[in-house]
Design a protein around this motif. Structure first.
Motif, mmCIF file in Angstrom:
data_model
loop_
_atom_site.group_PDB
_atom_site.id
_atom_site.type_symbol
_atom_site.label_atom_id
_atom_site.label_comp_id
_atom_site.label_asym_id
_atom_site.label_seq_id
_atom_site.Cartn_x
_atom_site.Cartn_y
_atom_site.Cartn_z
ATOM 1 N N ALA A 41 16.990 3.151 2.894
ATOM 2 C CA ALA A 41 15.731 2.985 3.754
ATOM 3 C C ALA A 41 14.533 2.938 3.058
ATOM 4 O O ALA A 41 13.585 2.171 3.387
ATOM 5 N N THR A 42 14.178 3.909 2.215
ATOM 6 C CA THR A 42 12.925 4.192 1.831
ATOM 7 C C THR A 42 12.809 3.670 0.426
ATOM 8 O O THR A 42 11.911 3.819 -0.322
ATOM 9 N N SER A 88 0.730 -1.233 -0.039
ATOM 10 C CA SER A 88 -0.057 0.007 -0.049
ATOM 11 C C SER A 88 0.847 1.269 0.063
ATOM 12 O O SER A 88 0.504 2.153 -0.805
ATOM 13 N N LEU A 89 1.751 1.217 0.675
ATOM 14 C CA LEU A 89 2.801 2.456 0.880
ATOM 15 C C LEU A 89 3.636 2.577 -0.272
ATOM 16 O O LEU A 89 3.730 3.722 -0.733
ATOM 17 N N ARG A 90 3.955 1.507 -1.064
ATOM 18 C CA ARG A 90 4.737 1.631 -2.493
ATOM 19 C C ARG A 90 3.788 2.188 -3.347
ATOM 20 O O ARG A 90 4.180 2.946 -4.432
ATOM 21 N N SER A 91 2.467 2.038 -3.558
ATOM 22 C CA SER A 91 1.649 2.647 -4.430
ATOM 23 C C SER A 91 1.153 4.006 -4.083
ATOM 24 O O SER A 91 0.421 4.509 -4.990
ATOM 25 N N PHE A 92 1.725 4.629 -3.172
ATOM 26 C CA PHE A 92 0.928 5.878 -2.806
ATOM 27 C C PHE A 92 1.596 6.836 -3.592
ATOM 28 O O PHE A 92 2.827 6.804 -4.191
ATOM 29 N N SER A 93 0.608 7.813 -4.115
ATOM 30 C CA SER A 93 1.305 8.965 -4.854
ATOM 31 C C SER A 93 0.544 10.093 -4.633
ATOM 32 O O SER A 93 -0.861 10.080 -4.158
ATOM 33 N N SER A 94 1.043 11.184 -4.819
ATOM 34 C CA SER A 94 0.244 12.586 -4.710
ATOM 35 C C SER A 94 1.262 13.570 -5.392
ATOM 36 O O SER A 94 2.423 13.388 -5.752
ATOM 37 N N ARG A 142 9.012 -0.530 5.444
ATOM 38 C CA ARG A 142 7.750 -0.439 5.702
ATOM 39 C C ARG A 142 7.759 0.990 6.812
ATOM 40 O O ARG A 142 7.233 1.905 6.794
ATOM 41 N N ALA A 143 8.907 0.696 7.901
ATOM 42 C CA ALA A 143 9.000 1.753 8.879
ATOM 43 C C ALA A 143 9.552 2.897 8.366
ATOM 44 O O ALA A 143 9.047 4.057 8.612
ATOM 45 N N SER A 144 10.364 2.741 7.421
ATOM 46 C CA SER A 144 10.991 4.141 6.998
ATOM 47 C C SER A 144 10.070 4.820 6.074
ATOM 48 O O SER A 144 10.207 6.049 6.177
ATOM 49 N N LEU A 145 9.443 4.005 5.240
ATOM 50 C CA LEU A 145 8.684 4.906 4.421
ATOM 51 C C LEU A 145 7.374 5.644 5.181
ATOM 52 O O LEU A 145 7.045 6.624 4.951
ATOM 53 N N GLU A 146 6.881 4.921 6.076
ATOM 54 C CA GLU A 146 5.860 5.334 7.131
ATOM 55 C C GLU A 146 6.310 6.701 7.717
ATOM 56 O O GLU A 146 5.711 7.797 7.775
#
Length: 338
Positions: free
Chosen positions: A254-255, A20-26, A324-328
């Protein structure tokens, strides 16, 4: 990754959230990523120096994660750094382990590669070959094709260069450039990831080292453990080696989706006798991609058995957890909240 394999590992909670985090975009997030890509494609002198110093820190993380077992401090060690420039990994090894000596292969600056920034005091311990890795002959070719497509013999087929004991450590950290004037190379990069090429060269050198009585450790950069090609290479190295691990340096990576896979004593594992077979398969794939110039849709034919999926989860779990932790944390700090 193919749907069948993905369905077996997607139960990992970190991977589930990570998808879910990888697919995020804005718009703000996209602008930030575009700026990063543009900067990486055309780095200035200060950017290259910063990258050189950053890579020293990254390799120290890898070395520390492996309990500083990658290089022996008590005896001479010979290493090969594929895609080495600007030279941060090699610089760390040569400074940390003064008895070591290294060889590197890197794309010439005039073809879009990076300059070598290795400290002057270390250059006597390092031999650099300026070359395009995609232009080495990895599979036997007719003389006509060698001249027509400008391929060259791989330098480390020559025992005089490698010596009687081969390489103790082989690093495959190179990455394809986002811009290149070589149409055929661009074709290869666009259709298949570079990991097959890196693995092919690393395994060929490992096999030569093994025949000299000195098994190698391979450190290879991959992308997403849940990606089919990454899973295949992890599986291959796992069954060929006596010990493996997957790790993601917190610094720089990390990200990002990249991580490193470390394989010790390649060719001495439970299926070490299969090393020549796997090399032949990888080199055949290279021939199809580059020489026949018809790489569209070709894949590494290496079936992953269901029984390995538990092992894959075990190896990949630390990588997924860190990303995951790094992206969050990054999304929250930069206000890119999904």
């Amino acid at each position: 990754m193919d749907r069948n394999l993905l369905s077996h590992i997607s139960g990992n909670p970190d991977l589930k959230e990570l998808k879910s985090l990888r697919s995020f975009s804005s718009p703000g997030f996209k602008a930030h990523r575009d700026f990063q890509k543009k900067k990486a494609a055309s780095p200035g002198e200060e950017d290259q120096k910063a990258w050189f110093n950053n890579m020293k820190i990254v390799f120290r993380e890898i070395d520390e994660y492996c309990n500083f077992s990658l290089v022996s401090p008590k005896r001479p060690c010979r290493f090969l750094d594929l895609g080495c420039c600007p030279g941060g990994f090699s610089s760390y090894i040569l400074q940390q382990y003064p008895l070591s000596s290294g060889f590197g292969i890197s794309l010439p600056v005039e073809d879009g590669g990076h300059r070598l920034l290795l400290e002057e005091v270390l250059k006597s311990q390092f031999t650099l070959f300026w070359a395009n890795l995609t232009r080495y002959e990895l599979s036997r070719l007719p003389t006509r094709l060698l001249h027509q497509k400008d391929f060259r013999p791989f330098p480390f087929n020559n025992n005089d260069l490698v010596g009687s004991f081969g390489f103790d450590l082989i690093i495959a950290d190179g990455h394809p450039l986002r811009h290149t004037t070589d149409g055929e190379v661009a074709h290869f990069i666009n259709w298949r990831p570079p990991h097959c090429l890196s693995a092919s060269i690393a395994l060929k050198c490992a096999a030569q080292s093994l025949s000299a009585g000195s098994p190698s450790t391979i450190v290879i950069k991959l992308s997403k453990p849940d990606r089919t090609i990454s899973t295949q290479i992890m599986y291959l190295l796992d069954i060929l080696s006596t010990w493996v691990c997957a790790m993601k340096p917190v610094f720089v990576h990390a990200t990002r989706s990249t991580f490193y896979f470390v394989a010790s004593e390649v060719g001495c594992g439970t299926h070490g006798q299969m090393l020549p077979v796997f090399i032949d398969g990888l080199c055949s794939l290279w021939r199809e991609l580059i020489v026949e110039n018809d790489g569209r849709g070709r894949q590494l034919q290496l079936e992953i058995q269901d029984i390995y999926l538990e092992r894959l989860n075990e190896l990949a779990a630390p990588v997924w957890k860190v990303e995951r932790a790094s992206l969050e944390g990054w999304y929250q700090n930069e206000k890119f909240a999904p």
